[in-house]
Design a protein around this motif. Sequence first.
Motif, PDB file in Angstrom:
ATOM      1  N   ASP A  33       0.929  -1.152  -0.001  1.00 14.58           N
ATOM      2  CA  ASP A  33      -0.098  -0.043  -0.015  1.00 14.58           C
ATOM      3  C   ASP A  33       0.781   1.178   0.057  1.00 14.58           C
ATOM      4  O   ASP A  33       1.594   1.409   0.882  1.00 14.58           O
ATOM      5  CB  ASP A  33      -0.903   0.101   1.330  1.00 14.58           C
ATOM      6  CG  ASP A  33      -2.105  -1.017   1.150  1.00 14.58           C
ATOM      7  OD1 ASP A  33      -2.620  -1.320   2.502  1.00 14.58           O
ATOM      8  OD2 ASP A  33      -2.320  -1.601   0.222  1.00 14.58           O
ATOM      9  N   ALA A  55       1.565   4.818   0.602  1.00  8.84           N
ATOM     10  CA  ALA A  55       1.078   5.914   1.368  1.00  8.84           C
ATOM     11  C   ALA A  55       0.828   7.225   0.739  1.00  8.84           C
ATOM     12  O   ALA A  55      -0.161   8.098   0.837  1.00  8.84           O
ATOM     13  CB  ALA A  55       1.961   6.306   2.681  1.00  8.84           C
ATOM     14  N   SER A  85       1.522   8.913  -3.145  1.00 12.17           N
ATOM     15  CA  SER A  85       1.976   8.393  -4.475  1.00 12.17           C
ATOM     16  C   SER A  85       1.702   9.538  -5.543  1.00 12.17           C
ATOM     17  O   SER A  85       1.188  10.792  -5.156  1.00 12.17           O
ATOM     18  CB  SER A  85       0.863   7.367  -5.025  1.00 12.17           C
ATOM     19  OG  SER A  85      -0.396   7.581  -5.133  1.00 12.17           O
ATOM     20  N   GLU A 120      -1.521  11.791  -4.512  1.00  9.33           N
ATOM     21  CA  GLU A 120      -2.334  11.384  -3.804  1.00  9.33           C
ATOM     22  C   GLU A 120      -1.916  10.735  -2.566  1.00  9.33           C
ATOM     23  O   GLU A 120      -0.797  10.052  -2.411  1.00  9.33           O
ATOM     24  CB  GLU A 120      -3.409  10.173  -4.264  1.00  9.33           C
ATOM     25  CG  GLU A 120      -4.442   9.391  -3.857  1.00  9.33           C
ATOM     26  CD  GLU A 120      -5.059   8.400  -4.317  1.00  9.33           C
ATOM     27  OE1 GLU A 120      -4.660   8.305  -5.586  1.00  9.33           O
ATOM     28  OE2 GLU A 120      -6.076   7.784  -3.888  1.00  9.33           O
ATOM     29  N   GLN A 121      -2.781  10.768  -1.342  1.00  9.93           N
ATOM     30  CA  GLN A 121      -2.371  10.258   0.006  1.00  9.93           C
ATOM     31  C   GLN A 121      -3.440   9.456   0.379  1.00  9.93           C
ATOM     32  O   GLN A 121      -4.486  10.019   0.378  1.00  9.93           O
ATOM     33  CB  GLN A 121      -1.568  11.214   0.973  1.00  9.93           C
ATOM     34  CG  GLN A 121      -2.483  12.408   1.269  1.00  9.93           C
ATOM     35  CD  GLN A 121      -3.353  12.317   2.610  1.00  9.93           C
ATOM     36  OE1 GLN A 121      -3.235  11.272   3.437  1.00  9.93           O
ATOM     37  NE2 GLN A 121      -4.105  13.061   2.965  1.00  9.93           N
ATOM     38  N   ASN A 122      -2.985   8.084   0.841  1.00  7.22           N
ATOM     39  CA  ASN A 122      -4.144   7.403   1.739  1.00  7.22           C
ATOM     40  C   ASN A 122      -4.096   7.192   3.176  1.00  7.22           C
ATOM     41  O   ASN A 122      -4.576   6.386   3.642  1.00  7.22           O
ATOM     42  CB  ASN A 122      -4.269   6.107   0.934  1.00  7.22           C
ATOM     43  CG  ASN A 122      -3.065   5.187   1.213  1.00  7.22           C
ATOM     44  OD1 ASN A 122      -2.076   5.604   1.859  1.00  7.22           O
ATOM     45  ND2 ASN A 122      -3.067   4.028   0.474  1.00  7.22           N
ATOM     46  N   GLY A 127      -4.914   9.604   5.254  1.00  9.00           N
ATOM     47  CA  GLY A 127      -6.064  10.220   6.079  1.00  9.00           C
ATOM     48  C   GLY A 127      -5.598  11.672   6.779  1.00  9.00           C
ATOM     49  O   GLY A 127      -6.223  12.121   7.599  1.00  9.00           O
ATOM     50  N   ALA A 130      -7.211  14.534   0.300  1.00  8.53           N
ATOM     51  CA  ALA A 130      -6.249  13.392  -0.162  1.00  8.53           C
ATOM     52  C   ALA A 130      -5.673  13.667  -1.552  1.00  8.53           C
ATOM     53  O   ALA A 130      -4.815  13.049  -1.799  1.00  8.53           O
ATOM     54  CB  ALA A 130      -7.199  12.064  -0.275  1.00  8.53           C
ATOM     55  N   HIS A 131      -5.945  14.655  -2.020  1.00  4.83           N
ATOM     56  CA  HIS A 131      -5.230  15.080  -3.331  1.00  4.83           C
ATOM     57  C   HIS A 131      -4.667  16.490  -3.372  1.00  4.83           C
ATOM     58  O   HIS A 131      -5.440  17.201  -3.109  1.00  4.83           O
ATOM     59  CB  HIS A 131      -6.220  14.744  -4.666  1.00  4.83           C
ATOM     60  CG  HIS A 131      -6.823  13.399  -4.569  1.00  4.83           C
ATOM     61  ND1 HIS A 131      -7.509  12.952  -4.014  1.00  4.83           N
ATOM     62  CD2 HIS A 131      -6.340  12.199  -5.690  1.00  4.83           C
ATOM     63  CE1 HIS A 131      -7.896  11.542  -4.271  1.00  4.83           C
ATOM     64  NE2 HIS A 131      -7.170  11.241  -5.233  1.00  4.83           N
ATOM     65  N   SER A 145       2.801  14.677   2.919  1.00 10.73           N
ATOM     66  CA  SER A 145       1.515  14.877   3.772  1.00 10.73           C
ATOM     67  C   SER A 145       1.963  14.754   5.134  1.00 10.73           C
ATOM     68  O   SER A 145       2.986  14.022   5.461  1.00 10.73           O
ATOM     69  CB  SER A 145       0.410  14.048   3.170  1.00 10.73           C
ATOM     70  OG  SER A 145       0.657  12.683   4.003  1.00 10.73           O
TER      71      SER A 145
END
Lengths: 111, 114
Positions: B1, B3, B5, B24-26, B28, B72-73, B93
Amino acid sequence: SQQGEEDPQALSIQEGENATMNCSYKTSINNLQWYRQNSGRGLVHLILIRSNEREKHSGRLRVTLDTSKKSSSLLITASRAADTASYFCATRGRNDYKLSFGAGTTVTVRA
Amino acid sequence: DTAVSQTPKYLVTQMGNDKSIKCEQNLGHDTMYWYKQDSKKFLKIMFSYNNKELIINETVPNRFSPKSPDKAHLNLHINSLELGDSAVYFCASSQVPSRRETQYFGPGTRLLVL
């Protein structure tokens, strides 16, 4: 403007030796952070030390902070070839959200 | 995954063109950043967004425009590219303010302007 400055710019050591690099900064800080960047990759956070702390450890890493001298040091003990990377210090000011980075110390660990 | 990208990883383009880099970050996180790293490895903050609101805007030419469609973007659009724009651009982030305010960096986008 650049806040942190690392010294030396480059360091070459033998595997197993310790590596020490220093960071000096100009204005009062909330915290100071060290990051590692492997060649061609993004930065990875290593350790954060707050302005009211003097020393922190994380595995083979030891960071000191002297706010009176506005300086910090990063010690990597028993270095390994995988420690070859550039190391950056970054400071966050007291009333600031941003991190100000130095230009880094490039460490080469020879096998 | 992954974190944080970024796309694309490499970007080679002619002077005068317009290009975009996406991030993009996942994780949160509420806050995202764009940095520029020059050939001497000096890393300089360009922009930061907190919950889609611009909170840091360093002295960057108007040709650079960040856009955050959601937290997130964070995308970076560059108009009329110049030779001096050649660099590695990093997205990052963090969760600010927080006791864990370390920044998580993407892998970088290597931009070469010819």
